[in-house]
Scaffold this motif. Structure first.
Motif, PDB file in Angstrom:
ATOM      1  N   PRO A   1       0.813  -1.226   0.000  1.00 43.49           N
ATOM      2  CA  PRO A   1       0.000   0.000   0.000  1.00 43.49           C
ATOM      3  C   PRO A   1       0.845   1.273   0.000  1.00 43.49           C
ATOM      4  N   ALA A   2       2.018   1.199   0.620  1.00 42.75           N
ATOM      5  CA  ALA A   2       2.873   2.382   0.632  1.00 42.75           C
ATOM      6  C   ALA A   2       3.414   2.673  -0.760  1.00 42.75           C
ATOM      7  N   LEU A   3       3.756   1.607  -1.500  1.00 43.58           N
ATOM      8  CA  LEU A   3       4.250   1.801  -2.874  1.00 43.58           C
ATOM      9  C   LEU A   3       3.170   2.435  -3.745  1.00 43.58           C
ATOM     10  N   VAL A   4       1.938   1.943  -3.574  1.00 48.77           N
ATOM     11  CA  VAL A   4       0.818   2.490  -4.341  1.00 48.77           C
ATOM     12  C   VAL A   4       0.648   3.971  -4.019  1.00 48.77           C
ATOM     13  N   GLU A   5       0.725   4.268  -2.739  1.00 46.85           N
ATOM     14  CA  GLU A   5       0.544   5.641  -2.275  1.00 46.85           C
ATOM     15  C   GLU A   5       1.643   6.568  -2.834  1.00 46.85           C
TER      16      GLU A   5
END
Lengths: 163, 551
Positions: A46-50
């Protein structure tokens, strides 16, 4: 390990503040990922997506950067990370014996995390303090001139005191 | 004819005779008799040895160390140190100059450690790196002022060219030439990049400079920006160097506050600013095009060259990429002039060099010595000799990709040209000294393990070649190597050298080649006799699977 603590809000907040500090351009991607990695301990998907959303960059490219560099990791790690230098200068100064000692003490092969989640053992290349080899880095602290005998008390310092 | 171990020549040209060389000759003979060395050491008078300014001079072979001027009262000390204790007599060696066109010797000032010349390290460790005023007191930003107010950019480049400064990152490319390329490259926007991604194992000289004297690098980058016509600079500091980043950040803020960065520096109308960029842990990013890719926020995969960064660098603009140590020389050259710079080092490699000494020696750390000092001198004088009195076996110069220097080459002067002639490379300045308990197969295996992990994987020769070489070396170390393996290893290092896209692959086979050339017998013992002569390899006979791990 601490995946439960990583709520969506927490991740979003971390990424936002990292982008505010380093900018929203594509060139800011490495500093941003470094900071997120430092705060969260690793880079959950999720952090990469963000990060991709903020920097207007495809997630595939964010992942390609995140998986390229050693200081960025997409897998969760233990509470403490012990990095041992496996380069030649440390190797000839007794790195071989130290390597065996770490494996025996922690009971894990390099790249793994202990079942209790306390330690992750990774091999790394030169840490830039070759004059005092063999060298290990535990979290942010460097230790040089290590011998197998010095290892146990050193590890105990982290597992006993820090809790 | 008797066998002697040393030959001492005393110059006996008219000029030397006039300055007492016969007396020196006689004193040496008496002293040798007194110490009962007369049977082992021969003394001869020689004719003109080519240097009158240091007459009378004495040369001791086989080490070929030149002393001068030697007075009769210096003789007992010289003999005590060199012929009795077997080390170079401090303070008596001659200043640098070419003698009979062949060999050059290093400077030594009387009364100090031989050949110690702190220029780059003159401030590191002595000033407060977090206080710009400390730097200013020690001639800081003087060279920048001198360049901006008194010289045109072309004059600055000319000064660097004349100084003969060569890139200290490993390749030894003439710095002035590179600056000229960038200046003449077409484009309004140009960049200066300082390569501080010092990831070559065993090298930490740049860390010492950045942590101890960060303003010197800011000053040098600004001068470089003025010379090549750039108004923006980047410094790429490796991610592991947190302290260096912290101190450099403080230094940048102070330089901006004092007006050494920003608009209209020294009232000259020149504007320049520096961005700091952190690496994230990748050896390959020390390669200049990979570093540029990394600054642009991509994977650090090298670009094909040409075009070179001097014309197509950061965001396609002409870019100057210099190593930290190279840049650290610049303010000193501009402040003191290129003639001054030539007083250090050898005629073809001017200046000093930082080395990091590591391995089985008594003292490890960073030293700064003029170009042209020999490995034997480094070990005996600066490293305090081998640890536990062990014998020197080999040195590896310049980190993982560096050459293997066997003991037969330890008297080769360490400068770019002499090393090139001897078929070895100077590299980044790491000197890994190994004693006789080092197994060459084990060493090669560790080095190839490094390369197979650090290979970025973009081009196949490097990605596959390093894996294959590592696997074969592991097999040999387990005692199940075959003789065909040696031929395969040779094909591999040649293929790596010829086919790889960038310097990482090109040089990954260099240590392997050195080991196969100089230590063939030891390698073959692993295969033929299934014995590791040093007892380090496990030789367990266990077959190791080739790990298909590509980083």
């Amino acid at each position: 390990m601490d995946t439960k603590e990583l709520s969506v809000e927490n991740i979003q907040k971390t990424v936002r503040s990292a982008c505010e500090a380093h900018g929203y351009e594509r060139e800011a991607i490495i500093p941003v990922l470094l900071e997120v990695n430092r705060t969260l301990g690793y880079l959950p998907t999720p952090a990469l997506v963000e990060v991709g959303r903020h920097l207007r960059t495809p997630v595939s490219q964010v992942f390609s950067v995140a998986s390229f560099y050693y200081l960025l990791t997409v897998e969760p790690r233990g509470k403490h990370v012990i990095q041992m230098c496996e380069s030649a200068p440390c190797h000839v100064m007794g790195g071989r014996q130290l390597y065996r000692a770490i494996i025996d003490t922690l009971g894990i092969e390099p790249g793994r995390t202990t079942p209790d989640g306390k330690w992750t053992f990774i091999l790394t290349s030169c840490l830039g303090t070759c004059g005092v080899g063999p060298v290990v880095q535990i979290d942010d602290d460097l230790y040089g001139n290590l011998t197998p005998a010095k290892l146990k008390p050193l590890l105990a310092r982290y597992t006993n005191g820090g809790e | 004819m008797s066998i002697i171990r040393s030959l001492v020549l005393v110059s006996a040209d008219p000029y030397s005779l006039q300055r007492g060389s016969m007396e020196v000759f006689e004193t040496i003979r008496q002293e040798l008799h007194r110490r009962e060395l007369a049977d082992e050491v021969e003394v001869r008078l020689a004719r003109d040895l080519g240097r009158h300014d240091i007459a009378p001079m004495v040369i001791v072979y086989p080490e070929a160390v030149v002393y001068g001027p030697v007075m009769p009262e210096d003789v007992p000390f010289l003999i005590e140190e060199h012929l009795y204790k077997g080390r170079i007599a401090p303070g008596l060696q001659v200043p640098v100059r070419e003698i009979s066109g062949r060999i050059a010797w290093v400077t030594a000032r009387k009364g100090t450690l031989p050949a110690q010349q702190p220029i780059l390290l003159s401030r590191a460790g002595k000033i407060d790196p977090e206080n710009i005023e400390d730097y200013l007191i020690h001639d800081g930003y003087l060279a920048l002022g001198k360049a901006l107010t008194g010289k045109t950019p072309d004059e600055v480049i000319d000064e660097i060219k004349k100084s003969g400064l060569q890139g200290r990152g490993g390749a030894g490319f003439p710095t002035g030439l590179k600056w000229g390329f960038v200046r003449r490259a077409e484009g309004d926007k140009k960049y200066v990049i300082c390569n501080a991604d010092e990831s070559e194992p065993g090298t930490f000289k740049d860390r010492v400079l950045l942590e101890g004297d960060p303003h010197a690098i800011i000053e040098a980058m600004t001068i470089a920006g003025y010379a090549v016509g750039a108004d923006e600079g980047y410094i790429y500091i490796r991610g592991e160097y947190r302290l260096a980043q912290e101190r450099f950040g403080i230094a940048l803020d102070q330089a901006r506050a004092y007006g050494f960065l920003g608009k209209d520096i020294f009232g000259s109308g020149f504007k320049f600013d520096i961005h700091m960029h952190s690496g994230a842990g990748a050896y390959i990013c020390g390669e200049e095009t990979a570093l540029i890719e990394s600054i642009e926020g991509k994977r650090g995969e090298p670009r094909p060259r040409p075009p070179y960064p001097t014309t197509n660098g950061l965001w396609g603009a002409p870019t100057l990429v210099n190593n930290v140590e190279t840049l650290a020389n610049v303010p000193h050259i501009l402040r003191n002039g290129w003639q001054w710079y030539h007083r250090f080092g050898t005629p073809n490699s001017a200046g000093t060099k930082l080395y990091t000494i590591l391995g089985n020696v008594n003292t490890t750390g960073v030293i700064e010595v003029p170009m042209g000092i020999t490995l034997r001198e480094v070990i005996s004088i600066y490293a305090g000799g081998m640890k536990d009195g062990a014998r020197f076996k080999l040195a590896q110069t310049g980190g993982s990709s560096g050459s293997i220097v066997p003991s037969s080459l330890q008297d080769t002067p360490m400068d770019f040209e002499s090393f090139r002639k001897a078929g070895v490379s100077l590299g980044s300045g790491a000197l890994l000294i190994c004693d006789e308990n080092t197994c060459v197969i084990d060493l090669a295996r560790v080095l190839l393990n490094f390369f197979r992990k650090e290979s970025c994987g973009k081009c196949a020769p490097c990605r596959v070649g390093t894996q294959r070489a590592y696997f074969i070396l592991t097999r040999i170390s387990e005692g199940i190597g075959r003789f065909e393996d040696l031929a395969t290893l040779e094909t591999l290092y040649k293929g790596l050298y010829q086919l790889s896209n960038c310097g990482l692959g090109n040089t990954a086979g260099v240590p392997l080649q050195g080991i196969l050339t100089h230590y063939r017998a030891e390698v073959e013992a692993h295969i033929r006799n299934k014995v590791c002569p040093t007892g380090i390899c496990s030789m367990s006979g266990a077959l190791v699977a080739a790990e298909p791990v590509f980083h």
